[in-house]
Design a protein around this motif. Sequence first.
Motif, PDB file in Angstrom:
ATOM      1  N   ALA A  78      41.357  32.695  51.733  1.00 33.26           N
ATOM      2  CA  ALA A  78      42.585  32.963  50.999  1.00 33.26           C
ATOM      3  C   ALA A  78      43.762  32.264  51.662  1.00 33.26           C
ATOM      4  O   ALA A  78      43.844  32.149  52.874  1.00 33.26           O
ATOM      5  CB  ALA A  78      42.841  34.470  50.953  1.00 33.26           C
ATOM      6  N   GLU A 108      45.933  35.533  47.389  1.00 36.56           N
ATOM      7  CA  GLU A 108      44.848  35.540  46.405  1.00 36.56           C
ATOM      8  C   GLU A 108      43.701  36.392  46.951  1.00 36.56           C
ATOM      9  O   GLU A 108      43.684  36.733  48.136  1.00 36.56           O
ATOM     10  CB  GLU A 108      44.372  34.120  46.105  1.00 36.56           C
ATOM     11  N   SER A 109      42.769  36.706  46.084  1.00 33.76           N
ATOM     12  CA  SER A 109      41.633  37.536  46.473  1.00 33.76           C
ATOM     13  C   SER A 109      40.824  36.892  47.583  1.00 33.76           C
ATOM     14  O   SER A 109      40.783  35.665  47.709  1.00 33.76           O
ATOM     15  CB  SER A 109      40.723  37.782  45.258  1.00 33.76           C
ATOM     16  N   ASP A 110      40.175  37.747  48.375  1.00 31.27           N
ATOM     17  CA  ASP A 110      39.324  37.271  49.463  1.00 31.27           C
ATOM     18  C   ASP A 110      38.063  38.141  49.471  1.00 31.27           C
ATOM     19  O   ASP A 110      38.133  39.333  49.755  1.00 31.27           O
ATOM     20  CB  ASP A 110      40.042  37.369  50.798  1.00 31.27           C
ATOM     21  N   ALA A 160      46.573  45.267  43.814  1.00 30.75           N
ATOM     22  CA  ALA A 160      45.699  44.866  44.930  1.00 30.75           C
ATOM     23  C   ALA A 160      44.705  45.986  45.194  1.00 30.75           C
ATOM     24  O   ALA A 160      45.054  47.167  45.134  1.00 30.75           O
ATOM     25  CB  ALA A 160      46.529  44.594  46.174  1.00 30.75           C
ATOM     26  N   PHE A 163      33.757  42.646  46.891  1.00 30.38           N
ATOM     27  CA  PHE A 163      34.440  43.615  46.029  1.00 30.38           C
ATOM     28  C   PHE A 163      33.518  44.746  45.571  1.00 30.38           C
ATOM     29  O   PHE A 163      33.438  45.073  44.388  1.00 30.38           O
ATOM     30  CB  PHE A 163      35.061  42.908  44.823  1.00 30.38           C
ATOM     31  N   HIS A 217      36.821  51.988  47.260  1.00 30.40           N
ATOM     32  CA  HIS A 217      38.003  51.134  47.216  1.00 30.40           C
ATOM     33  C   HIS A 217      39.278  51.949  47.021  1.00 30.40           C
ATOM     34  O   HIS A 217      39.233  53.076  46.535  1.00 30.40           O
ATOM     35  CB  HIS A 217      37.865  50.089  46.109  1.00 30.40           C
ATOM     36  N   SER A 243      36.849  43.443  51.876  1.00 27.97           N
ATOM     37  CA  SER A 243      37.281  42.452  50.884  1.00 27.97           C
ATOM     38  C   SER A 243      38.552  42.960  50.202  1.00 27.97           C
ATOM     39  O   SER A 243      38.866  44.155  50.242  1.00 27.97           O
ATOM     40  CB  SER A 243      36.183  42.148  49.856  1.00 27.97           C
ATOM     41  N   LEU A 244      39.281  42.016  49.619  1.00 30.15           N
ATOM     42  CA  LEU A 244      40.572  42.312  48.975  1.00 30.15           C
ATOM     43  C   LEU A 244      40.625  41.570  47.663  1.00 30.15           C
ATOM     44  O   LEU A 244      40.406  40.356  47.627  1.00 30.15           O
ATOM     45  CB  LEU A 244      41.715  41.845  49.884  1.00 30.15           C
ATOM     46  N   SER A 245      40.889  42.302  46.586  1.00 37.37           N
ATOM     47  CA  SER A 245      41.089  41.618  45.299  1.00 37.37           C
ATOM     48  C   SER A 245      42.540  41.814  44.870  1.00 37.37           C
ATOM     49  O   SER A 245      43.129  42.861  45.068  1.00 37.37           O
ATOM     50  CB  SER A 245      40.129  42.140  44.226  1.00 37.37           C
ATOM     51  N   ILE A 246      43.090  40.746  44.306  1.00 35.96           N
ATOM     52  CA  ILE A 246      44.450  40.763  43.777  1.00 35.96           C
ATOM     53  C   ILE A 246      44.326  40.383  42.321  1.00 35.96           C
ATOM     54  O   ILE A 246      43.814  39.302  41.984  1.00 35.96           O
ATOM     55  CB  ILE A 246      45.350  39.780  44.544  1.00 35.96           C
ATOM     56  N   TRP A 247      44.779  41.275  41.438  1.00 35.12           N
ATOM     57  CA  TRP A 247      44.577  41.074  40.010  1.00 35.12           C
ATOM     58  C   TRP A 247      45.894  41.221  39.270  1.00 35.12           C
ATOM     59  O   TRP A 247      46.568  42.255  39.366  1.00 35.12           O
ATOM     60  CB  TRP A 247      43.567  42.091  39.484  1.00 35.12           C
TER      61      TRP A 247
END
Length: 143
Positions: free
Chosen positions: A23, A63-65, A101, A109, A113, A137-141
């Motif tokens: 990311a 951004e997501s990782d 996030a 993912f 969570h 992990s990290l998601s950004i949406w």
Amino acid sequence: MRTIIRVAGACAAAASLSLALPAASALAGPDGGCDRGAVCLYAYYGYNYSGAYPRDLWRDFTESDAYLGDDLWLQGDTAVETSRIVNNDASSVKNRSGCEAVLWQNPLFTGAHSTFAAGRADPFLANGTVGNNTASSLSIWCA
């Protein structure tokens, strides 16, 4: 027809390459700072303030990782990478991305969570679903 297949193949290759890259970092800044447009993770509670002694290990994401195991904590004003891995080591988070996030307990993912709406933060991840020192992990949406 061959041109369409080549273009489709190139697009698929580019998409798979983007998933493998780490990311991007927006250089949030130390001392618990977090730039607009970033999701910032901190190694210690209270955005790196642990007791009377401030600690300064942070990492920011734009951004997501899918795997935090290939990210290292940054330290101090100079943002020098440490040898300490972010995976299973985050204790607080700030979401200044403008998007939702999600911190995930497992890579890719999956697992338990915790979701953070735009502008939300948590100085003590131990009280949340994902827990302390367990995010992988990290998601950004963005809608």
